[in-house]
Scaffold this motif. Structure first.
Motif, PDB file in Angstrom:
ATOM      1  N   SER A  17      37.247   5.004  65.175  1.00 53.88           N
ATOM      2  CA  SER A  17      37.705   4.122  66.240  1.00 53.88           C
ATOM      3  C   SER A  17      38.563   2.839  65.870  1.00 53.88           C
ATOM      4  N   LEU A  18      39.661   2.465  66.616  1.00 54.42           N
ATOM      5  CA  LEU A  18      40.345   1.261  66.371  1.00 54.42           C
ATOM      6  C   LEU A  18      40.667   0.506  67.537  1.00 54.42           C
ATOM      7  N   ARG A  19      40.807  -0.885  67.483  1.00 51.99           N
ATOM      8  CA  ARG A  19      41.339  -1.522  68.551  1.00 51.99           C
ATOM      9  C   ARG A  19      42.427  -2.342  68.130  1.00 51.99           C
ATOM     10  N   LEU A  20      43.639  -2.012  68.963  1.00 55.40           N
ATOM     11  CA  LEU A  20      44.930  -2.768  68.659  1.00 55.40           C
ATOM     12  C   LEU A  20      44.798  -4.119  69.614  1.00 55.40           C
ATOM     13  N   SER A  21      45.545  -5.069  69.214  1.00 62.26           N
ATOM     14  CA  SER A  21      45.800  -6.135  69.984  1.00 62.26           C
ATOM     15  C   SER A  21      47.143  -6.459  70.072  1.00 62.26           C
ATOM     16  N   CYS A  22      47.720  -6.961  71.106  1.00 62.41           N
ATOM     17  CA  CYS A  22      49.181  -7.553  71.253  1.00 62.41           C
ATOM     18  C   CYS A  22      49.149  -8.658  72.140  1.00 62.41           C
ATOM     19  N   ALA A  23      49.485  -9.947  71.540  1.00 66.13           N
ATOM     20  CA  ALA A  23      49.284 -11.183  71.914  1.00 66.13           C
ATOM     21  C   ALA A  23      50.976 -11.682  72.457  1.00 66.13           C
ATOM     22  N   ALA A  24      51.246 -11.745  73.548  1.00 63.20           N
ATOM     23  CA  ALA A  24      52.439 -12.153  73.911  1.00 63.20           C
ATOM     24  C   ALA A  24      52.372 -13.676  73.915  1.00 63.20           C
ATOM     25  N   SER A  25      53.847 -13.965  73.687  1.00 62.96           N
ATOM     26  CA  SER A  25      54.226 -15.649  73.838  1.00 62.96           C
ATOM     27  C   SER A  25      55.394 -15.646  74.425  1.00 62.96           C
ATOM     28  N   GLY A  26      55.661 -16.654  75.079  1.00 61.22           N
ATOM     29  CA  GLY A  26      57.108 -16.990  75.945  1.00 61.22           C
ATOM     30  C   GLY A  26      57.163 -16.424  77.019  1.00 61.22           C
ATOM     31  N   PHE A  27      56.224 -15.445  77.351  1.00 60.63           N
ATOM     32  CA  PHE A  27      56.199 -14.905  78.811  1.00 60.63           C
ATOM     33  C   PHE A  27      54.709 -14.674  79.415  1.00 60.63           C
ATOM     34  N   THR A  28      54.464 -14.287  80.279  1.00 60.95           N
ATOM     35  CA  THR A  28      53.340 -14.169  81.083  1.00 60.95           C
ATOM     36  C   THR A  28      53.155 -12.570  81.368  1.00 60.95           C
ATOM     37  N   LEU A  29      52.376 -11.988  80.316  1.00 66.65           N
ATOM     38  CA  LEU A  29      52.223 -10.512  80.404  1.00 66.65           C
ATOM     39  C   LEU A  29      51.942  -9.939  82.001  1.00 66.65           C
ATOM     40  N   ASP A  30      50.857 -10.685  82.580  1.00 69.86           N
ATOM     41  CA  ASP A  30      50.295 -10.183  83.628  1.00 69.86           C
ATOM     42  C   ASP A  30      51.343 -10.084  84.815  1.00 69.86           C
ATOM     43  N   HIS A  31      52.768 -10.599  84.498  1.00 72.43           N
ATOM     44  CA  HIS A  31      53.863 -10.619  85.636  1.00 72.43           C
ATOM     45  C   HIS A  31      54.636  -9.098  85.654  1.00 72.43           C
ATOM     46  N   TYR A  32      54.133  -8.384  84.644  1.00 67.63           N
ATOM     47  CA  TYR A  32      54.958  -7.138  84.065  1.00 67.63           C
ATOM     48  C   TYR A  32      53.968  -5.898  84.044  1.00 67.63           C
ATOM     49  N   ALA A  33      54.615  -4.765  84.129  1.00 67.71           N
ATOM     50  CA  ALA A  33      53.969  -3.459  83.427  1.00 67.71           C
ATOM     51  C   ALA A  33      53.936  -3.317  81.974  1.00 67.71           C
ATOM     52  N   ILE A  34      52.934  -3.346  81.493  1.00 64.65           N
ATOM     53  CA  ILE A  34      52.846  -3.171  80.032  1.00 64.65           C
ATOM     54  C   ILE A  34      52.523  -1.777  79.566  1.00 64.65           C
ATOM     55  N   GLY A  35      53.124  -1.449  78.407  1.00 63.66           N
ATOM     56  CA  GLY A  35      52.762  -0.061  77.869  1.00 63.66           C
ATOM     57  C   GLY A  35      52.488  -0.182  76.365  1.00 63.66           C
ATOM     58  N   TRP A  36      51.591   1.101  76.141  1.00 59.09           N
ATOM     59  CA  TRP A  36      51.610   1.331  74.747  1.00 59.09           C
ATOM     60  C   TRP A  36      52.452   2.469  74.418  1.00 59.09           C
ATOM     61  N   PHE A  37      53.117   2.288  73.290  1.00 58.75           N
ATOM     62  CA  PHE A  37      54.125   3.698  72.846  1.00 58.75           C
ATOM     63  C   PHE A  37      53.520   3.911  71.397  1.00 58.75           C
ATOM     64  N   ARG A  38      53.913   5.142  70.796  1.00 56.36           N
ATOM     65  CA  ARG A  38      53.665   5.660  69.530  1.00 56.36           C
ATOM     66  C   ARG A  38      54.905   6.505  69.005  1.00 56.36           C
ATOM     67  N   GLN A  39      54.910   6.330  67.875  1.00 55.02           N
ATOM     68  CA  GLN A  39      56.013   7.220  67.304  1.00 55.02           C
ATOM     69  C   GLN A  39      55.629   7.635  65.879  1.00 55.02           C
ATOM     70  N   ALA A  40      55.469   9.036  65.541  1.00 55.99           N
ATOM     71  CA  ALA A  40      55.352   9.717  64.570  1.00 55.99           C
ATOM     72  C   ALA A  40      56.105  10.128  63.872  1.00 55.99           C
ATOM     73  N   PRO A  41      56.298  10.296  62.524  1.00 56.52           N
ATOM     74  CA  PRO A  41      57.429  10.564  61.839  1.00 56.52           C
ATOM     75  C   PRO A  41      58.130  11.898  62.307  1.00 56.52           C
ATOM     76  N   GLY A  42      59.526  11.522  62.517  1.00 51.23           N
ATOM     77  CA  GLY A  42      60.433  12.870  62.918  1.00 51.23           C
ATOM     78  C   GLY A  42      60.086  13.098  64.435  1.00 51.23           C
ATOM     79  N   LYS A  43      59.478  12.259  65.133  1.00 48.11           N
ATOM     80  CA  LYS A  43      59.200  12.400  66.445  1.00 48.11           C
ATOM     81  C   LYS A  43      59.702  11.258  67.458  1.00 48.11           C
ATOM     82  N   GLU A  44      60.186  11.640  68.719  1.00 43.73           N
ATOM     83  CA  GLU A  44      60.575  10.551  69.646  1.00 43.73           C
ATOM     84  C   GLU A  44      59.304   9.567  69.828  1.00 43.73           C
ATOM     85  N   ARG A  45      59.634   8.417  70.058  1.00 40.42           N
ATOM     86  CA  ARG A  45      58.522   7.433  70.650  1.00 40.42           C
ATOM     87  C   ARG A  45      58.125   7.927  72.023  1.00 40.42           C
TER      88      ARG A  45
END
Length: 127
Positions: A17-45
């Motif tokens: 298991s792992l837990r990733l964190s993503c801290a926002a600054s300069g805007f309020t993230l709860d105002h928007y839809a937030i996504g997690w993406f990933r990109q493997a080598p040679g593949k699209e995001r």
């Protein structure tokens, strides 16, 4: 200046298991839809999970459903990705991003609708 700062990636064995964190600054993230993406080598995001503003309805791609959990802490202006039962196929660079055009997650998650991006964090699943 609006930005995300990601942390939490690394090397983990299959089944771990792992837990990733993503801290926002300069805007309020709860105002928007937030996504997690990933990109493997040679593949699209690809968009793997997202959370809407407010009450935070969520979306999961089939590839991560039941193993990954997205959540947010509005007081910390931070979004998290808890990843359990990791598989070698999960190896990728993971990014968080904010969709400034929407408050609700819309599927498919279009990369070009997400404006603010984290710097990316490498997740490697290997024995």
């Amino acid at each position: 200046q609006a930005q995300f700062v990601e942390s939490g990636g690394g090397l983990v064995q299959p089944g771990g298991s792992l837990r990733l964190s993503c801290a926002a600054s300069g805007f309020t993230l709860d105002h928007y839809a937030i996504g997690w993406f990933r990109q493997a080598p040679g593949k699209e995001r690809e968009g793997i999970t997202g959370i809407s503003s407010g009450r935070g309805s969520t979306y999961y791609a089939d590839s991560v459903l039941g193993r990954f959990t997205i959540s947010k802490d509005n007081a910390k202006n931070t979004v998290y990705l808890q990843m359990n039962n990791l598989e070698p196929e999960d190896t990728a660079v993971y990014y968080c991003a904010a969709n400034l055009l929407r408050t609700k997650i819309v599927v498919p998650m279009r990369v070009d609708e997400f404006i603010y991006w984290g710097q990316g964090t490498q997740v490697t699943v290997s024995s």
